[in-house]
Motif scaffolding. Structure first.
Motif, mmCIF file in Angstrom:
data_model
loop_
_atom_site.group_PDB
_atom_site.id
_atom_site.type_symbol
_atom_site.label_atom_id
_atom_site.label_comp_id
_atom_site.label_asym_id
_atom_site.label_seq_id
_atom_site.Cartn_x
_atom_site.Cartn_y
_atom_site.Cartn_z
ATOM 1 N N PRO A 179 7.357 3.665 1.797
ATOM 2 C CA PRO A 179 8.221 2.524 1.518
ATOM 3 C C PRO A 179 9.540 2.691 2.278
ATOM 4 O O PRO A 179 10.101 3.779 2.289
ATOM 5 C CB PRO A 179 8.460 2.608 -0.002
ATOM 6 N N ARG B 162 0.812 -1.210 0.000
ATOM 7 C CA ARG B 162 0.000 0.000 0.000
ATOM 8 C C ARG B 162 0.853 1.270 0.000
ATOM 9 O O ARG B 162 0.646 2.156 -0.841
ATOM 10 C CB ARG B 162 -0.973 -0.021 1.178
ATOM 11 N N PRO B 163 1.845 1.367 0.913
ATOM 12 C CA PRO B 163 2.689 2.569 0.875
ATOM 13 C C PRO B 163 3.440 2.714 -0.445
ATOM 14 O O PRO B 163 3.612 3.840 -0.931
ATOM 15 C CB PRO B 163 3.683 2.357 2.017
ATOM 16 N N ALA B 164 3.844 1.602 -1.038
ATOM 17 C CA ALA B 164 4.557 1.681 -2.317
ATOM 18 C C ALA B 164 3.621 2.234 -3.393
ATOM 19 O O ALA B 164 4.004 3.109 -4.176
ATOM 20 C CB ALA B 164 5.080 0.301 -2.712
ATOM 21 N N GLU C 149 3.274 14.373 -9.033
ATOM 22 C CA GLU C 149 4.415 15.278 -9.144
ATOM 23 C C GLU C 149 4.749 15.515 -10.615
ATOM 24 O O GLU C 149 5.004 16.648 -11.032
ATOM 25 C CB GLU C 149 5.626 14.638 -8.458
ATOM 26 N N GLU D 210 1.900 9.394 -5.839
ATOM 27 C CA GLU D 210 2.458 10.726 -5.538
ATOM 28 C C GLU D 210 3.425 11.164 -6.646
ATOM 29 O O GLU D 210 3.418 12.312 -7.074
ATOM 30 C CB GLU D 210 3.224 10.686 -4.211
ATOM 31 N N LEU D 211 4.264 10.217 -7.086
ATOM 32 C CA LEU D 211 5.225 10.528 -8.153
ATOM 33 C C LEU D 211 4.504 10.927 -9.430
ATOM 34 O O LEU D 211 4.928 11.841 -10.134
ATOM 35 C CB LEU D 211 6.081 9.296 -8.454
ATOM 36 N N GLU E 188 0.952 4.117 -2.894
ATOM 37 C CA GLU E 188 0.678 5.533 -2.600
ATOM 38 C C GLU E 188 1.832 6.417 -3.046
ATOM 39 O O GLU E 188 1.631 7.492 -3.617
ATOM 40 C CB GLU E 188 0.420 5.708 -1.094
ATOM 41 N N ALA E 189 3.063 5.946 -2.781
ATOM 42 C CA ALA E 189 4.232 6.739 -3.181
ATOM 43 C C ALA E 189 4.315 6.828 -4.703
ATOM 44 O O ALA E 189 4.691 7.865 -5.254
ATOM 45 C CB ALA E 189 5.503 6.129 -2.603
ATOM 46 N N ARG F 81 2.063 5.595 5.726
ATOM 47 C CA ARG F 81 3.288 4.802 5.754
ATOM 48 C C ARG F 81 4.053 5.107 4.479
ATOM 49 O O ARG F 81 3.466 5.522 3.488
ATOM 50 C CB ARG F 81 2.967 3.302 5.804
#
Lengths: 242, 402
Positions: B197, A18-20, A30, A26-27, A22-23, B195
């Motif tokens: 990565p 999940r965090p991967a 951006e 985000e990219l 979301e990140a 959270r």
């Protein structure tokens, strides 16, 4: 980029995935802010404000300009960030200093035919780096990347059209870009060499290792109708559709 | 000039003349002289800071610092002409020509870095909140107050104060545009895990050092409301729960807090990581009008019985369901002259961009910072108190004299 991006991440470790994801989103956001041509905070407006002066950029952004230049040259102007004949001559790249210079302030750069692929490439690199081994990413269904394979399958199967019987392709650590014109209304894409709207109907699909290059090439081929030689990692479909 | 342009110019002129004689341009920030800047902490926020600085003409990021070798390597590769350091003290020792440092590490690591920078005579921009405890925040404010007076500038990273649209809306508010304040409401809604990565980055979910949603996000919005009002609330109450991210965390993903002022006016604040509806905004409700602030945009909603001011006739309006909002546009005149108004009614840059621009401009002009260490201390303590109220369920008094 005015479109919907979706990521499918396969795995049972939600706390990692999940965090991967979301990140990665985000990219993509951006990249949207950076390559929009509607905001003065975009890179195009920034280069225009500093017209004549070299502007240092990060390697990813430089890579986008370098790829855009490559496809412009090899397609003899059928793909052009400036949307006008020979206006790409107003962009100068210095790979050693990693700078981009726009020589004229009145040139408006349009990243619409390359930014989606670029954003997907960045997102895919982040996901791989975060240990994601199986995923499918797409932007507006016209640009896509398959990472690894879905469980028990040889690749991510994608239909190259919505009609029944449309060709399909399998993506496995590959990117796909589809560009098309339709019968009837003038197409919003303009042939930068002539300034005329494209006539259809035609559909082009390009599969290869880079979504950014696949994006630029699918537009170039749609405009020119010419099939370039891109090397063993690449596949091209051109269909005159009814 | 067409009719539309004429109206835009007229609007800007009238609104500007009536309410905004000295508002700065919302467009690009430029420094007169190039200035070398270091960024300490290059996680997500630090990366964003480097990106924004690259758009400020004259700002040169020439050094970055991070204790994570991979992040440091990535930042050095991405940023042209930058040197990487694993330790901020080595950076300060070896790069004497860098006069300004921007600190974007996890909150609980700010204090030691701020101390070293100020002792080394560097100007400091410290991200908000300043610290994870009131004691540390006070220590930072004290250090900023005693560092070479007049020579070393400290700006707190509460961005609302640098936001041209917020400055415009505040001037409307302070001139009585909403008349008597009835209540305030604000929210931060995002659907995200909080959270990141890589395990080391999850300090926001560590109860020992986090200030929670109230401190990490809410403090920015509390600061806006207190700045508009010109004074602090007297008490804070709150509650919190985990509504979505039931992954073993102990830090609530959804909070409600109420900040109460001495005149009985309350700010009801909600923050959640479980729903994104409505995003982030602050609203001030008065007897004549309401003002809605949404970072890049602001609107005013008039009551039917409120008197109309001359400039409103020409103002741009937007429909929200049953309500019509008057768009508050910073620098309407100058933007219209650049043809930028037609492209969109929001701010062309992020709040962070304007805050960093103000910091570098204040150094260049030897002007007071837009958000001082004391301002930062107050907002930080409000966030910490609100977080304590959320975790304990108690109503807490804001210390008199804060």
């Amino acid at each position: 980029m005015g479109t919907r991006f979706e990521l499918v991440l396969v795995g049972d470790d939600a706390e990692r995935h999940r965090p991967a994801g979301e990140a990665a989103l985000e990219l993509i956001l951006e990249a949207h802010r950076r390559f929009t041509r509607f905001e003065p905070s975009g890179i195009g407006a920034h280069l225009a404000r500093r017209a004549g002066a070299p502007v240092a950029v990060d390697p990813d952004t430089f890579g986008l300009f370098a790829d855009a230049g490559l496809v412009w040259r090899r397609s003899e102007g059928a793909f052009d960030l400036t949307g006008a004949a020979r206006a790409m001559n107003t962009l100068h790249l210095d790979p050693a200093a990693r700078t981009v210079t726009l020589t004229r302030a009145d040139v408006e750069l349009d990243f619409g035919a390359i930014a989606k692929g670029h954003a997907l490439d960045l997102a895919a690199a982040l996901l791989r780096n975060a240990g994601v081994e199986s995923a499918f990413l797409h932007g507006g269904t016209s640009s896509a990347i398959g990472i690894g394979t879905p469980p028990g399958e040889p690749g991510w199967r994608v239909a190259l059209g919505s009609e029944s019987g449309a060709s399909t392709t399998l993506l496995r650590d590959q990117a796909l870009s589809v560009s098309a014109t339709w019968a009837g209304n003038p197409h919003p894409t303009v042939d930068p060499r002539t300034g005329e709207s494209l006539k259809g109907p035609r559909r082009v699909a390009v599969v290869g290792p880079s979504a950014r290059l696949a994006d630029a090439w699918s537009t170039a081929i749609l405009v020119s109708g010419q099939r370039p030689t891109l090397g063993p990692d690449w596949s091209i479909w051109i269909a005159e559709i009814s | 000039m067409d009719r539309r342009d004429f109206l835009i110019h007229s609007t800007g002129t009238l609104a500007g003349a009536a309410l905004l004689p000295s508002l700065e341009l919302a467009g690009p920030r430029r420094l007169r002289e190039p200035r070398a800047v270091a960024v300490v902490g290059i996680g997500r926020q630090g990366r964003q800071i480097v990106q924004e600085l690259s758009q400020i003409e004259g700002a040169r990021v020439t050094a970055v610092c991070d204790t994570d070798p991979e992040r440091l390597k990535a930042a050095v590769e991405r940023t042209p002409g930058v040197e990487g350091f694993a330790d901020h003290r080595a950076l300060l020792d070896r790069r004497k020509e860098i006069g300004a440092v921007i600190i974007a590490t996890p909150t609980h690591l700010h204090r030691a870095i701020v101390d070293d920078c100020l002792r080394g005579g560097r100007h400091v921009y410290c991200e908000a909140p300043l610290a994870h405890t009131a004691e540390e925040a006070r220590a930072i404010a004290d250090a900023a107050a005693t560092a070479e007076p007049g020579k070393v500038l400290f700006q707190s990273g509460f961005q609302g104060r640098s936001n041209p649209v917020y400055q415009l809306a505040r001037s409307f508010f302070r001139s009585g545009a909403v008349r008597d304040l009835v209540s305030m409401q604000a929210q931060f809604h995002r659907k995200t895990s909080w959270r990141f990565p890589g395990a080391a980055a999850n300090w926001r979910l560590d109860p020992a050092v986090t200030t929670g949603l109230a401190g990490e996000v809410g403090a920015q919005q509390f600061d806006v409301c207190a700045w508009f009002r010109g004074r602090l609330p007297v008490s804070v109450a709150g509650r919190g729960a985990i509504r979505l991210h039931n992954d073993g965390r102990r830090v609530p993903d959804t909070i409600h807090t109420t900040l109460l002022w001495d005149d009985g006016v309350a700010l009801d604040y909600e923050a959640t990581l479980a729903n994104s509806y409505g995003g982030q905004f602050e609203q001030l409700h008065g007897t004549n009008a309401a003002i809605k602030l949404a970072w890049s945009h602001a609107w005013m909603f008039k009551e039917a019985d409120a008197p109309t001011q001359g400039w409103e006739v020409y103002a741009t309006r937007q429909q929200f369901h049953n309500d019509e909002g008057i768009v508050l546009i910073a620098d309407a005149t100058k933007l219209a002259a650049q043809g930028a108004l037609k492209k969109g009614m929001g701010l062309p840059y992020t709040g962070l961009y304007y805050a960093l621009g103000d910091f570098l401009k204040s150094i260049e002009e030897a002007a007071p910072p837009r958000c001082t260490a004391q301002d930062g201390l107050r907002a930080t303590v409000l966030g910490i108190l609100a977080n304590q109220a959320v975790t304990t369920g108690q109503q807490l008094a804001v210390p008199a004299g804060l």
